[in-house]
Design a protein around this motif. Structure first.
Motif, PDB file in Angstrom:
ATOM      1  N   THR A 168      10.482 -40.064  67.179  1.00  0.00           N
ATOM      2  CA  THR A 168      10.542 -38.937  66.243  1.00  0.00           C
ATOM      3  C   THR A 168      10.647 -37.611  66.995  1.00  0.00           C
ATOM      4  N   MET A 169       9.856 -37.475  68.076  1.00  0.00           N
ATOM      5  CA  MET A 169       9.915 -36.232  68.864  1.00  0.00           C
ATOM      6  C   MET A 169      11.321 -36.031  69.413  1.00  0.00           C
ATOM      7  N   ASN A 170      11.909 -37.139  69.918  1.00  0.00           N
ATOM      8  CA  ASN A 170      13.265 -37.024  70.459  1.00  0.00           C
ATOM      9  C   ASN A 170      14.267 -36.627  69.385  1.00  0.00           C
ATOM     10  N   GLU A 171      14.050 -37.128  68.169  1.00  0.00           N
ATOM     11  CA  GLU A 171      14.962 -36.771  67.076  1.00  0.00           C
ATOM     12  C   GLU A 171      14.847 -35.279  66.742  1.00  0.00           C
ATOM     13  N   ILE A 172      13.596 -34.791  66.682  1.00  0.00           N
ATOM     14  CA  ILE A 172      13.383 -33.366  66.392  1.00  0.00           C
ATOM     15  C   ILE A 172      14.034 -32.520  67.484  1.00  0.00           C
ATOM     16  N   VAL A 173      13.754 -32.919  68.748  1.00  0.00           N
ATOM     17  CA  VAL A 173      14.304 -32.164  69.877  1.00  0.00           C
ATOM     18  C   VAL A 173      15.831 -32.135  69.818  1.00  0.00           C
ATOM     19  N   SER A 174      16.444 -33.262  69.441  1.00  0.00           N
ATOM     20  CA  SER A 174      17.907 -33.285  69.471  1.00  0.00           C
ATOM     21  C   SER A 174      18.516 -32.414  68.376  1.00  0.00           C
ATOM     22  N   THR A 230      17.179 -21.275  60.378  1.00  0.00           N
ATOM     23  CA  THR A 230      17.110 -22.309  61.418  1.00  0.00           C
ATOM     24  C   THR A 230      16.243 -23.479  60.964  1.00  0.00           C
ATOM     25  N   LEU A 231      15.059 -23.150  60.434  1.00  0.00           N
ATOM     26  CA  LEU A 231      14.137 -24.224  60.058  1.00  0.00           C
ATOM     27  C   LEU A 231      14.636 -24.983  58.830  1.00  0.00           C
ATOM     28  N   ASP A 232      15.265 -24.290  57.916  1.00  0.00           N
ATOM     29  CA  ASP A 232      15.805 -24.970  56.738  1.00  0.00           C
ATOM     30  C   ASP A 232      16.870 -25.991  57.164  1.00  0.00           C
ATOM     31  N   HIS A 233      17.735 -25.564  58.086  1.00  0.00           N
ATOM     32  CA  HIS A 233      18.758 -26.473  58.615  1.00  0.00           C
ATOM     33  C   HIS A 233      18.104 -27.681  59.302  1.00  0.00           C
ATOM     34  N   ALA A 234      17.083 -27.402  60.134  1.00  0.00           N
ATOM     35  CA  ALA A 234      16.429 -28.486  60.877  1.00  0.00           C
ATOM     36  C   ALA A 234      15.805 -29.507  59.920  1.00  0.00           C
ATOM     37  N   MET A 235      15.170 -29.026  58.842  1.00  0.00           N
ATOM     38  CA  MET A 235      14.519 -29.940  57.894  1.00  0.00           C
ATOM     39  C   MET A 235      15.552 -30.818  57.181  1.00  0.00           C
ATOM     40  N   LYS A 236      16.703 -30.222  56.871  1.00  0.00           N
ATOM     41  CA  LYS A 236      17.766 -30.999  56.210  1.00  0.00           C
ATOM     42  C   LYS A 236      18.291 -32.081  57.156  1.00  0.00           C
ATOM     43  N   MET A 237      18.373 -31.742  58.458  1.00  0.00           N
ATOM     44  CA  MET A 237      18.816 -32.741  59.435  1.00  0.00           C
ATOM     45  C   MET A 237      17.787 -33.869  59.552  1.00  0.00           C
ATOM     46  N   LEU A 238      16.507 -33.515  59.464  1.00  0.00           N
ATOM     47  CA  LEU A 238      15.456 -34.519  59.692  1.00  0.00           C
ATOM     48  C   LEU A 238      15.173 -35.361  58.452  1.00  0.00           C
ATOM     49  N   PHE A 239      15.165 -34.718  57.274  1.00  0.00           N
ATOM     50  CA  PHE A 239      14.702 -35.424  56.072  1.00  0.00           C
ATOM     51  C   PHE A 239      15.801 -35.643  55.030  1.00  0.00           C
ATOM     52  N   GLU A 254       3.295 -29.871  53.631  1.00  0.00           N
ATOM     53  CA  GLU A 254       3.189 -28.861  54.698  1.00  0.00           C
ATOM     54  C   GLU A 254       3.658 -29.496  56.003  1.00  0.00           C
ATOM     55  N   ILE A 255       4.579 -28.805  56.675  1.00  0.00           N
ATOM     56  CA  ILE A 255       5.188 -29.460  57.839  1.00  0.00           C
ATOM     57  C   ILE A 255       5.014 -28.690  59.135  1.00  0.00           C
ATOM     58  N   LEU A 256       4.880 -27.346  59.054  1.00  0.00           N
ATOM     59  CA  LEU A 256       4.733 -26.605  60.316  1.00  0.00           C
ATOM     60  C   LEU A 256       4.178 -25.203  60.102  1.00  0.00           C
ATOM     61  N   GLY A 257       3.750 -24.615  61.234  1.00  0.00           N
ATOM     62  CA  GLY A 257       3.351 -23.213  61.266  1.00  0.00           C
ATOM     63  C   GLY A 257       4.423 -22.434  62.000  1.00  0.00           C
ATOM     64  N   CYS A 258       4.647 -21.179  61.578  1.00  0.00           N
ATOM     65  CA  CYS A 258       5.714 -20.407  62.214  1.00  0.00           C
ATOM     66  C   CYS A 258       5.479 -18.917  62.020  1.00  0.00           C
ATOM     67  N   GLY A 259       6.339 -18.122  62.589  1.00  0.00           N
ATOM     68  CA  GLY A 259       6.244 -16.680  62.389  1.00  0.00           C
ATOM     69  C   GLY A 259       7.077 -15.932  63.410  1.00  0.00           C
ATOM     70  N   GLY A 282       5.747 -24.374  65.283  1.00  0.00           N
ATOM     71  CA  GLY A 282       5.158 -25.564  65.893  1.00  0.00           C
ATOM     72  C   GLY A 282       4.934 -26.600  64.815  1.00  0.00           C
ATOM     73  N   MET A 283       5.449 -27.799  65.032  1.00  0.00           N
ATOM     74  CA  MET A 283       5.271 -28.834  64.001  1.00  0.00           C
ATOM     75  C   MET A 283       4.627 -30.080  64.590  1.00  0.00           C
ATOM     76  N   GLY A 284       3.897 -30.772  63.741  1.00  0.00           N
ATOM     77  CA  GLY A 284       3.250 -32.009  64.171  1.00  0.00           C
ATOM     78  C   GLY A 284       4.238 -33.165  64.128  1.00  0.00           C
ATOM     79  N   ALA A 285       4.529 -33.738  65.297  1.00  0.00           N
ATOM     80  CA  ALA A 285       5.524 -34.819  65.359  1.00  0.00           C
ATOM     81  C   ALA A 285       4.991 -36.092  64.700  1.00  0.00           C
ATOM     82  N   ASP A 286       3.676 -36.327  64.845  1.00  0.00           N
ATOM     83  CA  ASP A 286       3.080 -37.536  64.247  1.00  0.00           C
ATOM     84  C   ASP A 286       3.214 -37.494  62.727  1.00  0.00           C
ATOM     85  N   ARG A 287       3.042 -36.288  62.207  1.00  0.00           N
ATOM     86  CA  ARG A 287       3.148 -36.096  60.757  1.00  0.00           C
ATOM     87  C   ARG A 287       4.551 -36.400  60.263  1.00  0.00           C
ATOM     88  N   VAL A 288       5.527 -35.917  61.019  1.00  0.00           N
ATOM     89  CA  VAL A 288       6.927 -36.188  60.655  1.00  0.00           C
ATOM     90  C   VAL A 288       7.180 -37.693  60.712  1.00  0.00           C
TER      91      VAL A 288
END
Ligand code: PHE
Length: 391
Positions: free
Chosen positions: A147-153, A270-279, A329-334, A360-366
């Motif tokens: 999962t971490m590798n997927e997020i990173v990619s 950026t984060l909206d795009h990333a979430m669409k890629m992941l979920f 809830e998936i991450l904290g940001c700012g 910063g997001m929790g990879a285990d949660r994802v």
């Protein structure tokens, strides 16, 4: 015709020369014929035996019978011939010995080969080919690492580079340089696990298990001038009692982008795009105000529940992953707090010129959400029956 020693009648130097040459050519020819120990012995006896050997014969037939005035000359010749014959005999002996060793080795080698094939034949008799083979399972990526590798990619595809940092960190990088004031109780909100025996050190040098991947933001800014875009996967620890959704050890993926004119709009996009890629492309994102010492403004980001589609219900049952709210809830940001740039201002981060966002997001949660696992503990118990399901 084998060589025989002639009687000499002519003792002229030419005649002596011819007789010697004949003898030497016979010597060389016969030596070359010798191929084993018996052959060598016969050769040796024929040439150097006291009784009637060729050397004895030339002594008798050539030297002893020479006229007085030729004796000296003949004597010299005979001595030369004796030397040549003895040298050739010794050489032949050595060559024979080498041949014998070689022959023995060859014989042994063949024996060993025969032995080997005999043994193999006996063994194959004992192999029961009806038994199942030995199964050697190939390992697989752990679901959290995967999962971490997927997020990173996802972020690599946006041009982010990957950075890492130490799991044992100093108070300075984990807190102080992230704008946690010294001795401020904000440290407690992170349930920090401190390394024992650090009391004699200044607070900023005390070691702890990093509570988030955010210290790598500072470490990277110390090394790289703006603009930067980085993702930081890694292990973190907090003093949380283990339960279905908490583990004292877990994983985060941090992100940081610093450039000129970066806005909260860039963060959201950026984060909206990333979430669409992941979920999946149908998920929505939603930001709620929050607080982190190192970002201002800060937010918590939620994604619409992709289990229940945001309805909070699965059929008539309540949806558990989103606690019936329709949001997860998936991450904290700012936006990076200007005070943070103050800690790296001599590295080219002038808070009046640069701006940036971090998350910063929790990879285990994802991973839990993606795989539908209902207990985070399953990931870390090492039960092969559980892990095999992700191969
Ligand atoms: N480090 C924060 C945490 O662990 C998450 C975060 C990262 C928040 C970056 C804002 C910016 O809770």
């Amino acid at each position: 015709m084998p060589y025989t020693v002639p009687k000499l009648t002519d003792y002229s130097p030419e005649a002596l020369e011819k007789a010697s040459a004949n003898l030497l050519s016979a010597l060389n020819a016969e030596a070359a014929q010798v191929a084993d120990e018996d052959g060598y012995k016969a050769f040796r006896d024929r040439w150097v035996a006291r009784k009637n050997g060729i050397l004895t014969q030339i002594n008798d037939l050539w030297l002893k019978s020479a006229p007085k005035d030729a004796k000296r000359e003949v004597g010299q010749r005979v001595n030369e011939l004796i030397g040549a014959v003895e040298t050739r005999v010794t050489e032949t002996e050595l060559r024979c010995r080498d041949l014998a060793i070689l022959k023995k080795a060859r014989a042994k080698g063949i024996d060993a080969e025969i032995d080997g094939s005999r043994r193999a034949a006996e063994l194959s008799d004992r192999i029961d080919i009806t038994l199942p083979g030995i199964h050697r399972p190939i390992g697989a990526e752990h679901p959290v690492i995967k999962t971490m590798n997927e997020i990173v990619s996802v972020f690599r595809n946006l041009g982010y580079s990957v950075q890492e940092g130490p799991v044992i960190e100093t108070d300075y990088y984990n807190f102080e340089a992230l704008n946690f004031p010294p001795n401020h109780p904000a440290r407690d909100t992170q349930d920090t696990l401190f390394i024992a025996g650090q009391d004699s050190k200044q607070q900023r040098d005390r070691l702890l298990l990093r509570t988030h991947t955010s210290p790598v933001q500072i470490r990277t800014m110390e090394r790289m001038k703006p603009p930067i875009r980085i993702v930081i996967p890694g292990k973190v620890h907090r003093n949380d009692p283990p339960d279905a959704s908490h583990s004292p050890m877990f994983h985060q993926v941090e992100g940081l982008a610093v450039d000129t004119n970066i806005t909260f709009g860039d963060l959201k996009g950026t984060l909206d795009h990333a979430m669409k890629m992941l979920f999946g492309s149908s998920v929505k994102t939603h930001f709620r105000p929050s607080f982190f010492p190192f970002t201002e403004p800060s937010a918590e980001m939620y994604v619409s529940c992709f289990i229940c589609g945001g309805s909070g219900k699965r059929g008539t049952e309540p949806c558990r992953p989103c606690k019936q709210t329709g949001w997860i809830e998936i991450l904290g940001c700012g936006m990076v707090d200007p005070n943070v740039y103050g800690f790296v201002k001599d590295k080219g981060y002038d808070s009046r010129k640069v701006s940036g966002f971090a998350f910063g997001m929790g990879a285990d949660r994802v991973a839990i959400l993606n795989y539908g696992v209902d207990d985070i503990q399953m990931f870390f118990q090492g039960d092969v029956r559980f892990l095999q399901q992700f191969e």
